[in-house]
Design a protein around this motif. Structure first.
Motif, mmCIF file in Angstrom:
data_model
loop_
_atom_site.group_PDB
_atom_site.id
_atom_site.type_symbol
_atom_site.label_atom_id
_atom_site.label_comp_id
_atom_site.label_asym_id
_atom_site.label_seq_id
_atom_site.Cartn_x
_atom_site.Cartn_y
_atom_site.Cartn_z
ATOM 1 N N ASP A 28 0.767 -1.123 -0.034
ATOM 2 C CA ASP A 28 0.035 -0.254 0.080
ATOM 3 C C ASP A 28 0.865 1.145 -0.052
ATOM 4 O OD1 ASP A 28 -1.930 1.853 0.105
ATOM 5 O OD2 ASP A 28 -2.721 1.269 2.068
ATOM 6 N N HIS A 29 0.594 2.065 -1.048
ATOM 7 C CA HIS A 29 1.592 3.160 -1.207
ATOM 8 C C HIS A 29 0.890 4.407 -1.105
ATOM 9 C CE1 HIS A 29 5.211 1.064 -2.507
ATOM 10 N NE2 HIS A 29 4.552 0.309 -3.004
ATOM 11 N N GLY A 30 -0.333 4.336 -0.526
ATOM 12 C CA GLY A 30 -1.182 5.574 -0.428
ATOM 13 C C GLY A 30 -2.093 5.870 -1.647
ATOM 14 N N ASP A 31 -1.475 6.265 -2.750
ATOM 15 C CA ASP A 31 -2.272 6.349 -3.986
ATOM 16 C C ASP A 31 -2.374 5.105 -4.821
ATOM 17 O OD1 ASP A 31 0.286 6.167 -4.805
ATOM 18 O OD2 ASP A 31 -0.062 7.752 -6.090
ATOM 19 N N ARG A 32 -1.846 4.257 -4.674
ATOM 20 C CA ARG A 32 -1.799 2.929 -5.208
ATOM 21 C C ARG A 32 -1.623 1.900 -4.511
ATOM 22 N NH1 ARG A 32 3.012 4.973 -5.893
ATOM 23 N NH2 ARG A 32 4.804 3.760 -6.086
ATOM 24 N N LYS A 33 -2.126 0.436 -4.963
ATOM 25 C CA LYS A 33 -1.283 -0.890 -4.339
ATOM 26 C C LYS A 33 -0.688 -1.464 -5.532
ATOM 27 C CE LYS A 33 -5.209 -1.025 -1.366
ATOM 28 N NZ LYS A 33 -6.335 -1.677 -0.788
ATOM 29 N N HIS A 34 0.540 -1.811 -5.003
ATOM 30 C CA HIS A 34 1.659 -2.599 -6.100
ATOM 31 C C HIS A 34 2.035 -3.795 -5.586
ATOM 32 C CE1 HIS A 34 4.523 -2.195 -9.257
ATOM 33 N NE2 HIS A 34 5.364 -2.390 -8.297
ATOM 34 N N CYS A 35 2.200 -4.860 -6.589
ATOM 35 C CA CYS A 35 3.020 -6.268 -6.348
ATOM 36 C C CYS A 35 4.323 -6.166 -6.931
ATOM 37 C CB CYS A 35 2.107 -7.239 -7.337
ATOM 38 S SG CYS A 35 2.687 -8.721 -7.013
ATOM 39 N N GLY A 36 5.193 -6.345 -5.994
ATOM 40 C CA GLY A 36 6.801 -6.299 -6.322
ATOM 41 C C GLY A 36 6.972 -7.433 -6.896
ATOM 42 N N LYS A 37 6.135 -8.418 -7.131
ATOM 43 C CA LYS A 37 6.594 -9.633 -8.019
ATOM 44 C C LYS A 37 6.545 -9.646 -9.389
ATOM 45 C CE LYS A 37 6.185 -14.753 -7.621
ATOM 46 N NZ LYS A 37 5.536 -15.787 -6.958
ATOM 47 N N CYS A 38 5.147 -9.261 -9.698
ATOM 48 C CA CYS A 38 4.915 -8.970 -11.107
ATOM 49 C C CYS A 38 4.752 -7.656 -11.701
ATOM 50 C CB CYS A 38 3.505 -9.987 -11.382
ATOM 51 S SG CYS A 38 1.944 -9.364 -10.854
ATOM 52 N N GLY A 39 4.621 -6.664 -10.861
ATOM 53 C CA GLY A 39 4.413 -5.380 -11.387
ATOM 54 C C GLY A 39 2.888 -4.646 -11.347
ATOM 55 N N TYR A 40 2.012 -5.725 -11.034
ATOM 56 C CA TYR A 40 0.624 -5.366 -11.017
ATOM 57 C C TYR A 40 0.380 -4.135 -10.126
ATOM 58 C CZ TYR A 40 -4.513 -5.868 -10.391
ATOM 59 O OH TYR A 40 -5.793 -5.603 -10.153
ATOM 60 N N THR A 41 -0.511 -3.158 -10.578
ATOM 61 C CA THR A 41 -0.692 -1.797 -9.771
ATOM 62 C C THR A 41 -2.314 -1.696 -9.949
ATOM 63 O OG1 THR A 41 1.387 -1.050 -10.327
ATOM 64 C CG2 THR A 41 -0.394 0.430 -9.670
ATOM 65 N N GLU A 42 -2.803 -1.240 -8.839
ATOM 66 C CA GLU A 42 -4.199 -1.001 -8.851
ATOM 67 C C GLU A 42 -3.933 0.652 -8.118
ATOM 68 O OE1 GLU A 42 -6.577 -3.195 -6.093
ATOM 69 O OE2 GLU A 42 -6.543 -4.807 -7.348
ATOM 70 N N TRP A 43 -4.595 1.745 -9.179
ATOM 71 C CA TRP A 43 -4.626 2.907 -8.717
ATOM 72 C C TRP A 43 -5.956 3.349 -8.012
ATOM 73 C CZ3 TRP A 43 -0.277 5.910 -9.172
ATOM 74 C CH2 TRP A 43 0.614 5.329 -10.215
ATOM 75 N N GLU A 44 -5.827 4.273 -6.659
ATOM 76 C CA GLU A 44 -7.070 4.587 -6.003
ATOM 77 C C GLU A 44 -7.382 6.054 -6.497
ATOM 78 O OE1 GLU A 44 -5.901 3.942 -2.136
ATOM 79 O OE2 GLU A 44 -5.878 1.836 -2.150
#
Length: 44
Positions: A28-44
């Protein structure tokens, strides 16, 4: 990070898992959620 910090006593967790990988948590990076393994990102 220790396992007891991620999981409750019954084995559940509040963190979201990556829908692509399934076995890693999303950071959880505040403005997004990110997977360090495959690079998948969900923007909020």
């Amino acid at each position: 990070m220790a396992r007891h910090e991620l999981y409750e006593d019954d084995g559940t967790t509040e963190r979201e898992q990556c829908p692509r990988c399934g076995d890693t948590f999303l950071a959880d990076h505040g403005d997004r959620k990110h997977c360090g393994k495959c690079g998948y990102t969900e923007w909020e």
